[in-house]
Design an enzyme around this catalytic site. Structure first.
Site, PDB file in Angstrom:
ATOM      1  N   CYS A 114     -65.614 -14.997  18.699  1.00 17.70           N
ATOM      2  CA  CYS A 114     -66.837 -14.725  18.210  1.00 17.70           C
ATOM      3  C   CYS A 114     -66.519 -13.870  16.969  1.00 17.70           C
ATOM      4  O   CYS A 114     -67.535 -14.099  16.042  1.00 17.70           O
ATOM      5  CB  CYS A 114     -67.538 -14.174  19.353  1.00 17.70           C
ATOM      6  SG  CYS A 114     -68.003 -15.204  20.751  1.00 17.70           S
ATOM      7  N   VAL A 115     -65.709 -13.145  16.797  1.00  8.25           N
ATOM      8  CA  VAL A 115     -65.539 -12.379  15.412  1.00  8.25           C
ATOM      9  C   VAL A 115     -65.169 -13.128  14.302  1.00  8.25           C
ATOM     10  O   VAL A 115     -65.616 -13.408  13.279  1.00  8.25           O
ATOM     11  CB  VAL A 115     -64.489 -11.257  15.532  1.00  8.25           C
ATOM     12  CG1 VAL A 115     -64.005 -10.736  14.519  1.00  8.25           C
ATOM     13  CG2 VAL A 115     -64.897 -10.296  16.810  1.00  8.25           C
TER      14      VAL A 115
END
Length: 176
Positions: A114-115
């Protein structure tokens, strides 16, 4: 109000209930960074992953809550998402536009999911993107230790090709 915003991605009870690389120190750094951003007039947005019914990250489950060690403020915003990209099918882009944000500081969990996806999406949308090299974490992986996953991404993000160039790398303590 500043044109900068701090995104803290997926730092949730259900994701920090098992060991994460350098997690205690990370939470301390994120809390300090959030305090600094608020003091300068920048907004803090917590992005929370929503799993499907029956999943530990479903909004009805305790795992969906922000990690209890985070020091939130009533003026902080929250955005929910259902994929790795905090922009995909969410209100994030509209919210940032309404706030006049042009610069994002992206932190959180998990580095390679997700980052990473949110950083790439922010750059593709033309946001100046700052990534603290010590502002994100992941879990140990069968094929690679967490530290190496983090190091790999820290070395990759500055070289991404986008309308605004690659991510600008720094350390949490060096953000002013």
């Amino acid at each position: 109000m500043s044109n900068r915003c701090l995104l803290i991605v997926d730092v949730q009870e259900g994701l920090f209930s098992t060991p994460r690389y350098d997690s205690e120190a990370l939470i301390t750094r994120l809390n300090r960074l959030a305090t600094l951003c608020r003091a300068e007039g920048s907004r803090v947005i917590y992005v929370q992953h929503c799993g499907p019914e029956g999943d530990a990250l479903h909004p009805s489950q305790p795992g969906h809550a922000l990690f209890s060690a985070l020091e939130t403020d009533p003026n902080d915003l929250r955005i929910t998402k259902e994929s790795c990209d905090a922009f995909l099918d969410t209100s994030l882009a509209v919210t940032l536009d309404a706030l006049g944000v042009t610069e994002l500081i992206i932190t959180g969990f998990a580095t390679e999911f997700c980052v990473d996806t949110t950083i790439r999406s922010a750059l593709a949308r033309g946001f100046t993107t700052i990534v603290p090299e010590d502002g994100h974490t992941t879990a140990e992986r069968p094929h690679l230790p967490a530290r190496q996953v983090i190091e790999h991404h820290n070395e990759t993000w500055p070289w991404l090709i986008s309308p605004v160039g690659g991510a600008k790398m720094t350390r949490c303590a060096d953000i002013v």
